[in-house]
Design a protein around this motif. Structure first.
Motif, PDB file in Angstrom:
ATOM      1  N   ARG A 174       0.837  -1.202   0.000  1.00 16.91           N
ATOM      2  CA  ARG A 174       0.000   0.000   0.000  1.00 16.91           C
ATOM      3  C   ARG A 174       0.871   1.251   0.000  1.00 16.91           C
ATOM      4  NH1 ARG A 174      -4.237  -1.442   4.736  1.00 16.91           N
ATOM      5  NH2 ARG A 174      -4.796  -3.492   3.986  1.00 16.91           N
ATOM      6  N   ILE A 175       0.374   2.314  -0.565  1.00 16.89           N
ATOM      7  CA  ILE A 175       1.049   3.604  -0.552  1.00 16.89           C
ATOM      8  C   ILE A 175       0.410   4.417   0.567  1.00 16.89           C
ATOM      9  CG2 ILE A 175       1.515   5.713  -1.830  1.00 16.89           C
ATOM     10  CD1 ILE A 175       1.338   4.014  -4.386  1.00 16.89           C
ATOM     11  N   LEU A 176       1.232   4.859   1.523  1.00 18.74           N
ATOM     12  CA  LEU A 176       0.723   5.625   2.646  1.00 18.74           C
ATOM     13  C   LEU A 176       0.795   7.114   2.329  1.00 18.74           C
ATOM     14  CD1 LEU A 176       2.399   3.700   5.571  1.00 18.74           C
ATOM     15  CD2 LEU A 176       0.093   3.457   4.718  1.00 18.74           C
ATOM     16  N   ASN A 177      -0.239   7.822   2.669  1.00 15.51           N
ATOM     17  CA  ASN A 177      -0.280   9.270   2.490  1.00 15.51           C
ATOM     18  C   ASN A 177       0.382   9.902   3.713  1.00 15.51           C
ATOM     19  OD1 ASN A 177      -0.803  11.908   1.959  1.00 15.51           O
ATOM     20  ND2 ASN A 177      -3.031  11.662   1.742  1.00 15.51           N
ATOM     21  N   ARG A 178       1.682  10.189   3.598  1.00 17.93           N
ATOM     22  CA  ARG A 178       2.449  10.698   4.737  1.00 17.93           C
ATOM     23  C   ARG A 178       2.020  12.112   5.110  1.00 17.93           C
ATOM     24  NH1 ARG A 178       7.046   8.135   6.209  1.00 17.93           N
ATOM     25  NH2 ARG A 178       8.147  10.088   6.593  1.00 17.93           N
ATOM     26  N   ALA A 179       1.593  12.901   4.140  1.00 18.02           N
ATOM     27  CA  ALA A 179       1.167  14.273   4.428  1.00 18.02           C
ATOM     28  C   ALA A 179      -0.086  14.268   5.295  1.00 18.02           C
ATOM     29  CB  ALA A 179       0.926  15.044   3.137  1.00 18.02           C
ATOM     30  N   ALA A 180      -1.008  13.324   5.025  1.00 11.96           N
ATOM     31  CA  ALA A 180      -2.226  13.243   5.818  1.00 11.96           C
ATOM     32  C   ALA A 180      -1.942  12.784   7.234  1.00 11.96           C
ATOM     33  CB  ALA A 180      -3.222  12.296   5.151  1.00 11.96           C
ATOM     34  N   LEU A 181      -0.838  12.055   7.428  1.00  6.06           N
ATOM     35  CA  LEU A 181      -0.471  11.596   8.763  1.00  6.06           C
ATOM     36  C   LEU A 181       0.345  12.645   9.524  1.00  6.06           C
ATOM     37  CD1 LEU A 181       0.491   7.924   7.897  1.00  6.06           C
ATOM     38  CD2 LEU A 181      -1.556   8.709   9.051  1.00  6.06           C
ATOM     39  N   GLY A 182       0.699  13.777   8.881  1.00  7.30           N
ATOM     40  CA  GLY A 182       1.397  14.852   9.560  1.00  7.30           C
ATOM     41  C   GLY A 182       2.901  14.801   9.425  1.00  7.30           C
ATOM     42  N   TYR A 183       3.436  14.039   8.512  1.00  9.84           N
ATOM     43  CA  TYR A 183       4.882  13.929   8.368  1.00  9.84           C
ATOM     44  C   TYR A 183       5.425  14.906   7.318  1.00  9.84           C
ATOM     45  CZ  TYR A 183       4.720   9.693  11.154  1.00  9.84           C
ATOM     46  OH  TYR A 183       4.537   8.811  12.156  1.00  9.84           O
ATOM     47  N   GLY A 184       4.617  15.552   6.595  1.00  6.38           N
ATOM     48  CA  GLY A 184       5.079  16.489   5.582  1.00  6.38           C
ATOM     49  C   GLY A 184       5.469  15.793   4.318  1.00  6.38           C
ATOM     50  N   PRO A 185       5.889  16.561   3.295  1.00  2.00           N
ATOM     51  CA  PRO A 185       6.247  15.957   2.008  1.00  2.00           C
ATOM     52  C   PRO A 185       7.525  15.125   2.122  1.00  2.00           C
ATOM     53  CG  PRO A 185       6.622  18.311   1.956  1.00  2.00           C
ATOM     54  CD  PRO A 185       5.965  18.015   3.267  1.00  2.00           C
ATOM     55  N   VAL A 186       7.598  14.111   1.295  1.00  2.00           N
ATOM     56  CA  VAL A 186       8.753  13.206   1.313  1.00  2.00           C
ATOM     57  C   VAL A 186       9.803  13.696   0.336  1.00  2.00           C
ATOM     58  CG1 VAL A 186       9.488  10.830   0.941  1.00  2.00           C
ATOM     59  CG2 VAL A 186       7.236  11.305   1.897  1.00  2.00           C
ATOM     60  N   GLY A 187      11.096  13.769   0.744  1.00  2.00           N
ATOM     61  CA  GLY A 187      12.188  14.078  -0.158  1.00  2.00           C
ATOM     62  C   GLY A 187      12.438  15.544  -0.391  1.00  2.00           C
ATOM     63  N   ASP A 188      11.706  16.485   0.218  1.00  2.00           N
ATOM     64  CA  ASP A 188      11.960  17.918   0.050  1.00  2.00           C
ATOM     65  C   ASP A 188      12.789  18.421   1.246  1.00  2.00           C
ATOM     66  OD1 ASP A 188      10.631  18.057  -2.286  1.00  2.00           O
ATOM     67  OD2 ASP A 188       8.770  18.812  -1.441  1.00  2.00           O
ATOM     68  N   ALA A 189      14.090  18.271   1.210  1.00  2.00           N
ATOM     69  CA  ALA A 189      14.899  18.695   2.343  1.00  2.00           C
ATOM     70  C   ALA A 189      15.646  19.949   2.095  1.00  2.00           C
ATOM     71  CB  ALA A 189      15.877  17.592   2.729  1.00  2.00           C
TER      72      ALA A 189
END
Length: 159
Positions: free
Chosen positions: A144-159
Motif C-alpha cells: 500500500r502507498i501511505l499518504n504521509r502528508a495526511a499523517l502529519g509527516y510532511g512531504p517526502v524528499g523535500d529537504a
C-alpha cells in the motif's frame, strides 16, 4: 367473465379473462406429488428410472430447488417400493442420504455443515513458551502507498 375459445377443436376450452372465478378454479386443482407418473414395466427400466431420479434430486438439492426435490423424492419412493430390496440396496442408501439433506434444509445444522465443507482446515497455532508473552500479530499491509502528508509527516524528499 369466462368465454369459450373459438377453435376447430371439438372440445371447448375455457379461457379465464377475469379474476371472478379464480377461487373456485384453484380449489379444484391440487399439487402433484410425483408419485403419479407412468411406472416403467420392466425391473431394469425401473432401476434406470430410479438412478436418473436420484441424480435429479441431487441436482435439485444442490441448487436449492426444493419443490423439484420434493417431487423427485416422492417419485423415487414409489420406484423403490416397486423394486425388490436386494436390487436397490445402494439406491436406498443414497435416497436416505438425500432425504436427510432435504429435511435439513434451512436449519442451522445444515448451514454449519455446508460452511465446514467450504473452509479449509486451519493449521494449529504454536504455543509460546510459558515464561514469555506472545507478541501481538503484525498486520500485513502489503504494497500500500501511505499518504504521509495526511499523517502529519510532511512531504517526502523535500529537504
Amino acid at each position: 367473465m369466462v368465454r369459450l375459445n373459438q377453435t376447430s377443436n371439438p372440445r371447448t376450452s375455457v379461457v379465464l379473462s377475469a379474476g371472478a372465478d379464480w377461487r373456485t378454479r384453484a380449489a379444484g386443482q391440487r399439487r402433484v406429488s410425483g408419485a403419479e407418473f407412468p411406472m416403467p414395466r420392466r425391473p431394469a427400466a425401473r432401476l434406470k428410472a430410479l438412478q436418473q431420479c436420484l441424480g435429479v434430486i441431487r441436482a435439485a438439492i444442490n441448487t436449492k430447488r426444493w419443490a423439484q426435490a420434493r417431487h423427485g423424492l416422492s417419485r423415487a419412493r414409489a420406484l423403490v417400493n416397486a423394486l425388490p430390496a436386494d436390487l436397490t440396496a445402494k439406491e436406498r442408501e443414497q435416497l436416505s442420504v438425500l432425504r436427510k439433506r432435504f429435511e435439513a434444509r434451512g436449519t442451522t445444522a445444515a448451514k454449519k455443515s455446508a460452511a465446514k465443507k467450504k473452509t479449509a482446515p486451519k493449521p494449529a497455532a504454536k504455543k509460546a513458551a510459558p515464561g514469555k508473552a506472545a507478541p501481538p500479530p503484525v498486520p500485513d499491509l502489503g504494497a500500500r502507498i501511505l499518504n504521509r502528508a495526511a499523517l502529519g509527516y510532511g512531504p517526502v524528499g523535500d529537504a
